[in-house]
Structures are given as C-alpha cells and as structure tokens.
Design a protein around this motif. Structure first.
Motif, short mmCIF file in Angstrom:
data_model
loop_
_atom_site.label_atom_id
_atom_site.label_comp_id
_atom_site.label_asym_id
_atom_site.label_seq_id
_atom_site.Cartn_x
_atom_site.Cartn_y
_atom_site.Cartn_z
N GLY A 150 -11.63 11.43 -18.09
CA GLY A 150 -10.41 11.92 -17.71
C GLY A 150 -9.85 11.16 -16.54
N PHE A 151 -10.39 10.43 -15.44
CA PHE A 151 -9.99 9.24 -14.95
C PHE A 151 -9.61 8.76 -15.11
CE2 PHE A 151 -10.42 5.86 -12.28
CZ PHE A 151 -9.50 5.79 -11.45
N ALA A 152 -9.87 7.71 -16.39
CA ALA A 152 -10.21 6.95 -17.74
C ALA A 152 -9.19 6.67 -18.14
CB ALA A 152 -11.19 6.48 -18.61
N ARG A 153 -8.76 8.00 -18.85
CA ARG A 153 -7.71 8.42 -19.84
C ARG A 153 -6.56 8.50 -18.71
NH1 ARG A 153 -9.12 10.53 -24.93
NH2 ARG A 153 -10.89 10.73 -25.49
N GLN A 154 -6.12 8.64 -17.70
CA GLN A 154 -5.04 9.04 -17.21
C GLN A 154 -4.99 7.56 -15.90
OE1 GLN A 154 -5.77 12.41 -13.60
NE2 GLN A 154 -3.31 11.47 -12.71
N VAL A 155 -5.67 7.13 -16.07
CA VAL A 155 -5.80 5.60 -14.82
C VAL A 155 -4.89 4.61 -15.49
CG1 VAL A 155 -6.52 4.29 -13.29
CG2 VAL A 155 -5.57 6.67 -13.24
N ALA A 156 -7.36 4.08 -16.52
CA ALA A 156 -6.70 3.07 -16.77
C ALA A 156 -6.07 2.78 -17.57
CB ALA A 156 -8.14 2.66 -17.84
N GLU A 203 -2.64 4.54 9.61
CA GLU A 203 -2.15 5.24 8.52
C GLU A 203 -2.70 5.14 7.42
OE1 GLU A 203 0.36 0.92 8.18
OE2 GLU A 203 -0.14 1.83 5.84
N TYR A 204 -4.47 4.29 6.39
CA TYR A 204 -4.90 4.88 5.69
C TYR A 204 -5.65 5.53 5.33
CZ TYR A 204 -3.08 -0.04 3.76
OH TYR A 204 -3.00 -0.51 2.70
N LEU A 205 -5.82 6.64 6.91
CA LEU A 205 -6.58 7.12 7.06
C LEU A 205 -5.68 8.81 6.39
CD1 LEU A 205 -9.17 7.66 10.41
CD2 LEU A 205 -9.58 7.47 7.85
N THR A 206 -4.85 8.65 6.93
CA THR A 206 -3.39 9.49 6.33
C THR A 206 -3.47 9.74 5.13
OG1 THR A 206 -1.98 8.61 8.69
CG2 THR A 206 -1.11 10.59 7.64
N ARG A 207 -3.04 8.22 4.47
CA ARG A 207 -2.63 8.23 2.99
C ARG A 207 -4.29 8.52 2.16
NH1 ARG A 207 -0.60 2.93 0.76
NH2 ARG A 207 0.36 2.82 2.57
N VAL A 208 -5.02 9.37 2.81
CA VAL A 208 -6.43 9.46 2.24
C VAL A 208 -6.38 10.71 2.86
CG1 VAL A 208 -7.62 7.65 1.87
CG2 VAL A 208 -8.20 8.93 4.07
N LEU A 212 -11.06 11.27 -7.07
CA LEU A 212 -10.82 10.66 -7.62
C LEU A 212 -8.80 11.24 -7.82
CD1 LEU A 212 -12.08 11.94 -11.32
CD2 LEU A 212 -13.06 10.32 -10.01
N ASP A 213 -8.70 11.91 -7.20
CA ASP A 213 -7.17 11.97 -6.55
C ASP A 213 -6.83 11.36 -6.45
OD1 ASP A 213 -6.87 14.41 -8.15
OD2 ASP A 213 -6.74 15.58 -6.23
N THR A 214 -7.52 10.93 -5.12
CA THR A 214 -7.10 9.20 -3.98
C THR A 214 -7.09 8.62 -5.19
OG1 THR A 214 -8.49 10.74 -2.68
CG2 THR A 214 -8.17 8.13 -1.71
N MET A 215 -8.10 8.08 -5.49
CA MET A 215 -7.76 6.68 -6.93
C MET A 215 -7.17 6.40 -7.54
SD MET A 215 -12.03 6.33 -7.10
CE MET A 215 -12.27 5.70 -8.58
N VAL A 216 -6.23 7.80 -7.85
CA VAL A 216 -5.48 7.93 -9.06
C VAL A 216 -4.05 7.75 -8.16
CG1 VAL A 216 -3.65 9.77 -10.13
CG2 VAL A 216 -6.03 9.97 -10.70
#
Lengths: 264, 381, 400
Positions: free
Chosen positions: A218-224, A140-145, A197-201
């Motif tokens: 960029g990641f910080a601005r989008q997610v944090a 299930e998680y492998l599918t998610r990533v 990063l997409d996976t983390m988003v």
C-alpha cells in the motif's frame, strides 16, 4: 503534508530529471566470503525520487542499501552518492554519511541517551553545531514526527512505533539529502505500523529522496515513483508501482507477488 | 492466547474470595514447608539444628565467656601472657588484639601521626561509597578520584602543609592494602579499556599484542608477577635509577588487574547489539566519537557488577604482597605474633584481620548482587 | 541457497582492491596505527632488554640455564620421585612441579565434590541446609585465600605433638607433624584391578552407545546400569579375587617421637590442601548453582509434558544444558586453584614456586628462575584449558 495528490491518491513525483542523479549504482558486486550477494546491480535514483525495493528475504535488498552508506563495502563496480564516489577514502565516507540518513529495522536508538540527546548527538559531534541550535532543530523534527512531548524520556520508555518515529527524526536532524529505510516497519506490532508509514508519507511529501526496503505494498503504491524487485542478489524488474504489481513480467516476480498477497 | 485467559473466572457474580487455610500460609505453614516437609528433611533439620547450637555455643564460650581481653605488661614493655596460655585453647586471647591493633592497622607509621592513615582509610571508604552511587556514574567520577587519591598521597607522605614527612618504608597495615587495591584499580581500569578495545580491533598487530598480554598474565599466578617486580624490576631499569618496593608491587598489581579487567570490559563490549555500532556509523561518527559517546557508556554500565566482583578479587589478592615482604594488613597481623610473648595466638589475630577483610568484601559483594538484580530488572522491562 | 551453488557465477571470487598511499585510506591508517603501537611497545621492550643486559654484565650475573645441571644442595621434605640434596637443580625443580601437580590434582577433585555438594545444598528446599550453604559460600569467598592458608597452618601447628595426637578414627592420627592415615599395601593385584576398572568404564561407554543405537533402531529402551555395575565394579573385584585378593593394611603406629608406617600428609600439604579445597569449593558451588538455575522451569515442564520421567528429564534435558553453562567457569576455577597453589610458598610447602624461588636466591639468576615458574604455569594453564575446550566442544556437539 501539503503534497499534491494525483487522481489515484499517489503523491506527485518530485523527481528532478534535470539535476544529476542522487544515487548511481553501476555494476555493483559484493560477496560475503564466497557467497555472491549482489550481482551486477545497476540503479539510478534521481534527486527527489522515491524508490521502494522489495524481494524475498536473502535477496540482497538490505545489503544493497547498506552499501549506499557503506555499512557494507562493495567489492566491484561503482557507487556514486550525490556525485561522490564511494571508496576507501575516509573523507568521501564522512561526506556521504552526512548526506545520507538511515532508519533501521530495529530502530537502534541509543538506550543510554534521552530522545533529545539521541537527536542532537550527530549534529553536535559531526556537524559541529552549537548545542542550543541542535536542540532547537531536534525539537522541530520531533514536532514534525509528532512526539515533542517525549523529548526528555529514554527510548526504553517509548512504544516501538514512537521509537521508530524518533529514529526518523534523529536521521532528519542531520539534514540529509537522501534517506534510507531498511524494513522500518518489520519489527513493529501491526497497530504501530500505520503511524510510522504516515510519518514516511509525510516525509515523501516534502520532496525527500528516499530508498525504502519494505513489503508494505500500500505504501509503495501511494508513495513510490518506482519499485525495484530484487531476487538472489539481482535487480530483476524495475518500473512504476502499476507496472510491477499489476503486470509482472518475470516468473520470479509473479511468484513473489502471489506469496505476498497470500501472506496478507 | 486469549482463549486460555478467557477461562479465568470474572470477579462480578462470583463467590467472594476466601482466605487460604492456615495450613497454606503463615509461620506454621512456612516451618512445615521449609523445615519439616518429609521424614528426611525433618531428620536433617534436627541434626543440623543440634550441630549449629553446639557450634554457636562453643564459639560463644571460646570468643566471649572464657576469653581474656587484656593482660598486664611488665616494666620492660613485655606482655605477661601466662593467663592466656593457661586457657589451652578453651578461650580466645583477645589481649593480643587489644595490645597490637594499632600495629596491625597502621604498621610502623609514627605512633603520634596515626590519625593520618586513619583518615586515609576513611577517605577510601568515602570514595567507595561515592563511586557506588548511580548519580555519580559519569565523568565527574574522574576528578573525584583524582582529588581523593592526591589527598591520600599528601596525607600519607606529608612534608607539606605542616605535616611531618613520613617515608614510605614506614607505612603499613590497612592503608597499604587499600592503596594497593584502589590505585591498582584506578590505573588498571583505563589500561583495561584500551586493551579490551584493542582486542576487538580489526588491526591484526594490535589485536595480537592485546591477546598476548591478556593471556600471558592470566596464565601465570600473581606471585610470579610479584617476584618479577621484586627481583627482576631492578634489572630492567637503567643503572642508578631505582623505584621503591611498594611502587614495584603496585605496578605488578596494575598489570595483573589490567588483564582481568580487560576481559570483563570485553564482555561488556560484546554484549552490545551490532545495531548500536551501525547506527553510530550511519550518523558519521568517527571511531573515537562512537566509542566514547555510544559504546563505552553502555558497555561499562552493564559490566559494573562483574567489575565490582573483580575488584573484590584484587582486594583479597593484595594480601599476596606478604610473600615479597610488603607491610600490608595481613603482613602486619603475621608480624604481630612474631614477638615471643605473643607466639601461638595466630587464630585470634587472623580472626581479627579476617573480620576487616570480611567487612569490606561483604559490603562490596552485597552491593554488586543488589546492583545486578536491579540491572536485570531494568533489562527485562 | 542450494540453487545458488549451481549458478556458475557463484564461483567468482571477490577482487582485491589496490592500496592507495593516502591518510584518507582506512587501510593506510590501520597500518600506520599498528606500526606506531608496535613501535612503542617494541622500543619499551628493547629499552628494558638492553638495560637488563647491561645490568647483568655490570653485576657479573651468569645467564642461561647451565645451572640446571649443577648440584642443588637444597633439601626437599616431600618428593614423589627419589630425591637427594646432591641431585641437580633440574631434578629439584621437577620435584617441585610434581608437588604442585600433587596438590592441584587432588585439590581439583576434592573441590569439585565439595563444591557441587554445597551448590546443590544452596538450592535445597530445607531452609536450614540452604542457609548454611549460603553462609559458607559468602564467608569463604570474602576472605583472602592467603589468610585462610595461614589460619589453617596455624591450626595445624597448634595440634598436639605425636604422643598426644588426636585420634578421630582408629588408625588416623592428627598431630603437629601432620596427618597419618592407614594405607593399603600396594601390590600387582591392585594395579590390575584399577586397570580392570578403567577397562570397565570404557566397555560401559561402548555398551551404552550400542544400546542407544539399538534403541534408536527398534525403539526398545535397554537398561545400562546392570551392565555398568558389572563392568565397573564386578570386573575389578573379579580380577582382584583371581590374583589372590591381597588385603594388607599398613597401620601407622607411634614409635619413639614420631609415627611409622601408613600414609603421611605433612602439615604444610594438609593446610594447603584444606585451604585450597574449601576456598575453591565456595566458588564452584556458585558455578554449579548458577548452572542448575540456568535451565528454566519451562524446560522441566516441557519435558514432563512430553511424558518423560524425572530421571530422563535430568539426564537428557537438564544436565546437558546445565553442563554447557557450568564448564567454562568451572575451567577457570580449576585454573585458579592451580595458580593459587603457588601460595604454598607462604606456608613452606615446597612447590615449584618455592623451589624456583630458592634456586634463584642461591644462583642469583632471577630471570631464569621466574621464567621457569611462568613457563610451568603457562603449560599447566594451557593444557587444562585445551582439555576443557575440547570437552566443551564435544558435549556441545553431541547434544546438538
């Protein structure tokens, strides 16, 4: 995926201020020999909150998150994870490590096990889950990533980006409440950074409590929800991405930001 | 980087590739490059070539042309070796091997039961071959070893399944060598893993014990341990309790092998990156889970080539039991020429015994070299 | 890092944590584990010890090292110091230790020379040379040393008697009584020459150091080798000449049934030495080869691209790196040779093991006899590894 985006493309905060905080660091001090690497670090992370930690190398940011799941032991102060205090008590350690997942800079996948075995190892041996259930969960998680087709391969056969996504799936298989990321993209080639990063988003969109050590602004601005700036073992500034990146208060942060921007 | 590689000519539009001139490839070029590349090299090749031809011809003359393969035996069972003695070293007297090979291989084991030690030797070889196959490198090896070693014990002792009982004092020759080396490995290996883990432990008392054991054993020669086994062991045990000489020597060899193997295993543990330990910790695995599931499977795989080399060392070192009078292959060979009529034919006997050791050790060392090359290729990828 | 030391809080020491008495505390577990393991090992040792004490009493075996002062009464054929069977056990054992050292030291020197030559030969561009060296290494390493020793000893015994001794060179006799070689009649002048040579080596080293320091200062390379030859070869020759240049050779000759004069090597010593040297050389060859191969082609290329010539590349770049790889396994080969010299007992060369073994058979004091053997070897092993560790640390430091 279905995360609500606000006007700037920022994922809406899932931080629950009503619940008790997920992580509390209270005047945490740590030494390596005589070297004082964490100095009175105070930090509270709410359940569902996403915190990005940045700072120059040697600033203690990795040490701090490694203290949270006790890969390093702090010597002074208090760390509470999910309401449990970290101590020499091995029962509390076991409890915390079940609730906290970790992703390393160098992936640290187990090269002698297949991708699937990497993911099922902890659920089977730590959560005492039947093998069949563990494999279902892992798939299930492998599918998610988005790498279910690699399940039977060995880590050495995957690219760096794929390995890091497996490492994320492996941590998620323990169904942790909190995820720690220690510079997850630093060891990757530029073209692979985005997929991780997409996976983390995506993960951020599910409302996971996350602490991420990274230089990806960029990641910080989008997610944090909040950005923590550390230098020489101290927390120097804390604030929203806008406050920290657009309106730095201290010289140390200004200098750091100018170096980062020049570097990119 | 890309600027440099861009200068290589592209295929399309270029002139067709020519084959290299005959002076650069082919057997003539090879001979020139490897044997006659300069006046010094040419001189060395010629001198060595001459010496090799002389040596090989001399050996062939001695070992085959002038050799005597059998001698008559008189009515008292005493071999008539005058013909051999008349050769004065110009030819080999293989008759000693023809006459004594059963004794050298199986010692004083009852003659009509020799098929049993012979079968035991075959079982050992089969065990080595199975253990060398990568598809067996997992927990299945443990029952395979346990089963084979039990079968070997039954065959040698007998007393069950209609096999007549043969006391241990009558065993000898090649099976003893194989038993000492293989049982030594089987028991020393688990011991060495524990000691290697102990030596890397952060518990000071356990670490100190392991260091003391390893350094003490490695600092003294095997002979002193064998002497200890033969003369001191009886003093160690309570009155009336006694264990036989072979077992005592076996214990000494296990203790000896354990220390050396522990260092090999420790090198494997050290070769693992720290991240593997941390990832296992972060998952919440306990010490023994981490060690058994993550650390040992990886560490042991990387040390198999040095492990095989260490085993080759023990295989050869078991010959030292000759000094405390245990009847292994070498002792049997040495005893075979004690008989007056065979005295003076040591060279032939030692060549024969040496060939047996050579076959075993050469096979194992080639295997370990091949494996090492393969593992290295794997790692580089 | 430097400004961190300025920070006064840098000096703050980490506090100690209190120990809680609970199985869940890692340190408590650690202490319990250690107590259990030490307890088990300790009680096994105690059990063996008490058995031993009891057995010794029952069998009326004396204990202690009092026997060392008693008359040994055991004949020893080869001795570096004067010895007679009426001497004490202590003296007999000392003779044994010296015999062990005699074979180990000579063996280490010869094995290093032979092994290095074979190791380099394995890398030869000449196919024949490389293959012969490889064949040698493979065969010698795959045969038990004890077998090789017995083989050489058999060959020694198979040599003709003194009257028909082989004479490969003038004045050299090979017979079943051993080897006889011509020997220099040693005089004060020779000792002085050896001392002069040692002084020359030290002086050369000092000169090379100052030459290098001067080169670092003004950039001018200075030749060291002319001075080196003058100091190491010329100086001893001069001293020897000044003291009258004694040059008397003691030639061995057959008198009656045996040889007189010259230097002798017993068949046992010769067999042991040949066996140890040829065997260990096979291992040293592999160490040397691996060491040379460990320096990558890239290092050669980089140094040559900098404009260094072959000699300086070898001396400044390749050797220091290769030596660092070579020295640790070389140490263990030296230790192995020393420990393997204990196999002397199998062919009757009277080394420490052989003499201690005879002693323990005569006195019945097994524990003391074996303790002496172990102590001697532990001391030798420890000294060799300490020296090599020191040397290794030194070259690692100098070159960094």
């Amino acid at each position: 995926m279905s995360a609500a985006l606000d006007t700037q493309g920022h994922i809406a905060s899932a931080a629950r201020t009503d619940a008790p905080p997920a992580i509390v660091l209270d005047k945490v001090n740590k030494w390596f020999g005589a070297l004082h690497v964490l100095r009175d670090v105070d930090l509270q992370v709410a359940l569902g909150e996403r915190v990005v930690v940045c700072g120059p190398s040697g600033s203690g940011k990795s040490t701090m998150i490694r203290c949270i799941n006790r890969l390093e032991t702090h010597q002074e102060g208090k760390i509470l994870v999910d309401g449990i205090e970290l101590s020499d008590d091995l029962r509390s350690l076991d409890a915390i490590r079940r609730e906290v997942g970790m992703v390393f800079q160098s992936f640290n996948l187990f090269p002698h096990l297949t991708i699937l075995e990497n993911c099922t190892l902890a659920p089977i041996w730590v959560r005492k889950m039947p093998k069949k259930d563990a494999e279902e969960l892992a798939m299930e998680y492998l599918t998610r990533v988005r790498i279910p087709e690699q399940a039977k391969k060995y880590p050495g056969q995957l690219s760096g980006g794929q390995q890091q996504r497996v490492a994320i799936a492996r941590a998620l298989c323990m169904k942790p409440k909190i995820m720690l990321f220690d510079e997850p993209t630093s060891a990757l080639d530029p073209e692979m950074i985005k997929e991780v990063l997409d996976t983390m988003v995506m993960l951020a969109g599910t409302g996971m409590t996350m602490i991420v050590v990274t230089h990806e602004m960029g990641f910080a601005r989008q997610v944090a929800d909040r950005v923590v700036f550390m230098d020489r073992g101290e927390v120097v500034e804390v604030g929203t991405p806008e406050q920290v990146f657009n309106d730095p208060k201290t010289d140390r942060l200004k200098m750091f930001l100018s170096q980062i921007l020049r570097g990119h | 980087m890309s600027d440099i590689t861009a200068s290589t000519p592209t295929l399309h539009g270029g002139s067709p590739a020519r084959s290299a001139p005959i002076t650069a490839v082919g057997p003539i070029a090879w001979v020139r490059a490897n044997l006659f590349s300069g006046w010094l090299s040419t001189a060395v090749t010629l001198v060595l070539g001459y010496l090799i031809v002389r040596a090989v011809m001399g050996f062939v003359d001695w070992a085959f042309v002038n050799a005597i393969w059998s001698v008559p035996v008189n009515g008292n069972g005493v071999a008539q070796t005058q013909a051999c003695r008349e050769l004065h070293g110009t030819g080999a007297c293989w008759a000693v091997v023809t006459e004594k090979h059963r004794f050298m291989l199986f010692g004083t084991y009852p003659f009509e039961q020799h098929w049993r030690p012979a079968l035991v030797c075959l079982l050992f070889v089969a065990l080595y071959i199975v253990s060398s196959m990568r598809s067996f490198w997992n927990w299945r090896l443990i029952p395979i070893w346990a089963g084979t070693l039990t079968a070997i014990g039954i065959l040698m002792w007998g007393g069950v399944l209609g096999l007549p009982y043969v006391p241990q004092e009558r065993w000898g020759g090649l099976p003893i060598t194989l038993i000492l080396a293989t049982f030594g490995l089987a028991f020393a290996f688990p011991l060495s893993i524990l000691v290697a883990l102990g030596r890397r432990s952060n518990l000071p008392a356990i670490k100190a014990l392991c260091v003391l054991y390893v350094e003490l054993i490695r600092g003294v020669p095997l002979i002193s341990l064998l002497f200890m086994a033969s003369v001191m062991f009886p003093l160690f045990l309570p009155e009336g309790m006694n264990i036989d000489k072979l077992l005592r020597a076996q214990i000494a060899i296990i203790l000896f092998a354990g220390a050396y193997l522990a260092e090999v295993v420790r090198a494997g543990l050290q070769s693992l990156p720290k991240g593997q330990y941390e990832a296992a910790d972060a998952m919440g695995l306990s010490y023994w889970q981490k060690t058994g599931l993550i650390i040992l499977p990886q560490a042991l795989r990387t040390v198999i080539p040095p492990l095989v080399n260490t085993f080759i060392g023990f295989f050869k070192d078991t010959s030292l039991v000759l000094i405390i009078g245990i009847f292994d292959l070498l002792t049997a060979g040495k005893t075979a020429i004690v008989e007056p009529s065979w005295q003076g034919f040591g060279v032939e006997v030692y060549v024969f015994v040496g060939l047996i050791y050579l076959v075993f050790c050469f096979a194992m060392s080639k295997y370990s070299q091949g494996l090492e090359a393969e593992l290295n290729r794997h790692r580089r990828r | 890092m430097s400004d961190a030391t300025v920070d006064p809080r840098f000096r703050r020491k980490p506090p100690k944590r209190p120990l809680r008495l609970s199985w869940a505390d890692e340190r408590v577990r650690g202490i319990v584990w250690q107590l259990v393991v030490v307890g088990i090992v300790g009680s096994i040792i105690y059990w063996l010890w008490s058995n031993t004490v009891h057995n010794l009493e029952v069998r009326r075996i004396a204990t202690g090292f009092g026997f060392l002062g008693r008359e040994a009464g055991l004949p020893i054929a080869e001795h570096l110091i004067p010895y007679d069977p009426t001497d004490t056990y202590l003296r007999a054992l000392t003779v044994g230790v010296l015999n062990t050292l005699k074979v180990a030291v000579v063996g280490i020197v010869l094995a290093t020379i032979l092994g290095t030559a074979i190791g380099i030969a394995r890398l030869s561009k000449n196919f024949l040379v490389a293959k012969i060296a490889a064949f040698y290494v493979e065969v010698i390493r795959d045969l038990p040393l004890l077998l090789q020793l017995l083989f050489w000893y058999t060959i020694m015994q198979g040599l003709p008697g003194p009257r028909q001794a082989l004479k490969p060179l003038d004045g050299v006799f090979l017979s079943n009584r051993g080897f006889r070689l011509p020997a220099l009649v040693w005089e004060g002048a020779h000792t002085a020459a050896v001392l002069a040579c040692l002084a020359g080596i030290v002086a050369t080293w000092l000169y090379a150091r100052s030459a290098r320091a001067k080169q670092m200062a003004d950039g001018q390379p200075r030749r060291v080798w002319p001075a080196a030859i003058a100091l190491i070869i010329g100086l001893p020759l001069l001293v020897w000449q000044a003291m009258g240049a004694p040059w008397a050779i003691d030639w061995p000759a057959l008198r009656g049934f045996n040889f007189q004069g010259g230097m002798s090597m017993s068949p046992e010593y010769a067999a042991l030495l040949i066996g140890l040297v040829t065997y260990t050389a096979g291992f040293i060859a592999e160490v040397v080869r691996a060491g040379i191969l460990s320096v990558s082609q890239g290092q050669w290329e980089a140094a040559q691209a900098l404009g260094l010539r072959h000699g300086p590349v070898l001396r400044l770049i390749v050797l220091p790196q290769a030596l660092r790889v070579i020295i640790p396994p070389m140490t263990s080969n030296y230790l192995n040779l020393t420990k393997n010299s204990s196999l002397a007992v199998a062919i009757g060369y009277q080394d420490i093991v052989s003499i201690a073994n005879t002693t323990l058979n005569q006195t019945g004091q097994a524990i003391e006899g074996i303790a002496i053997i172990m102590l001697v070897y532990l001391t030798i092993s420890l000294s060799i590894s300490l020296f090599m560790n020191w040397y290794n640390a030194k070259i690692a430091l100098v070159e960094r």
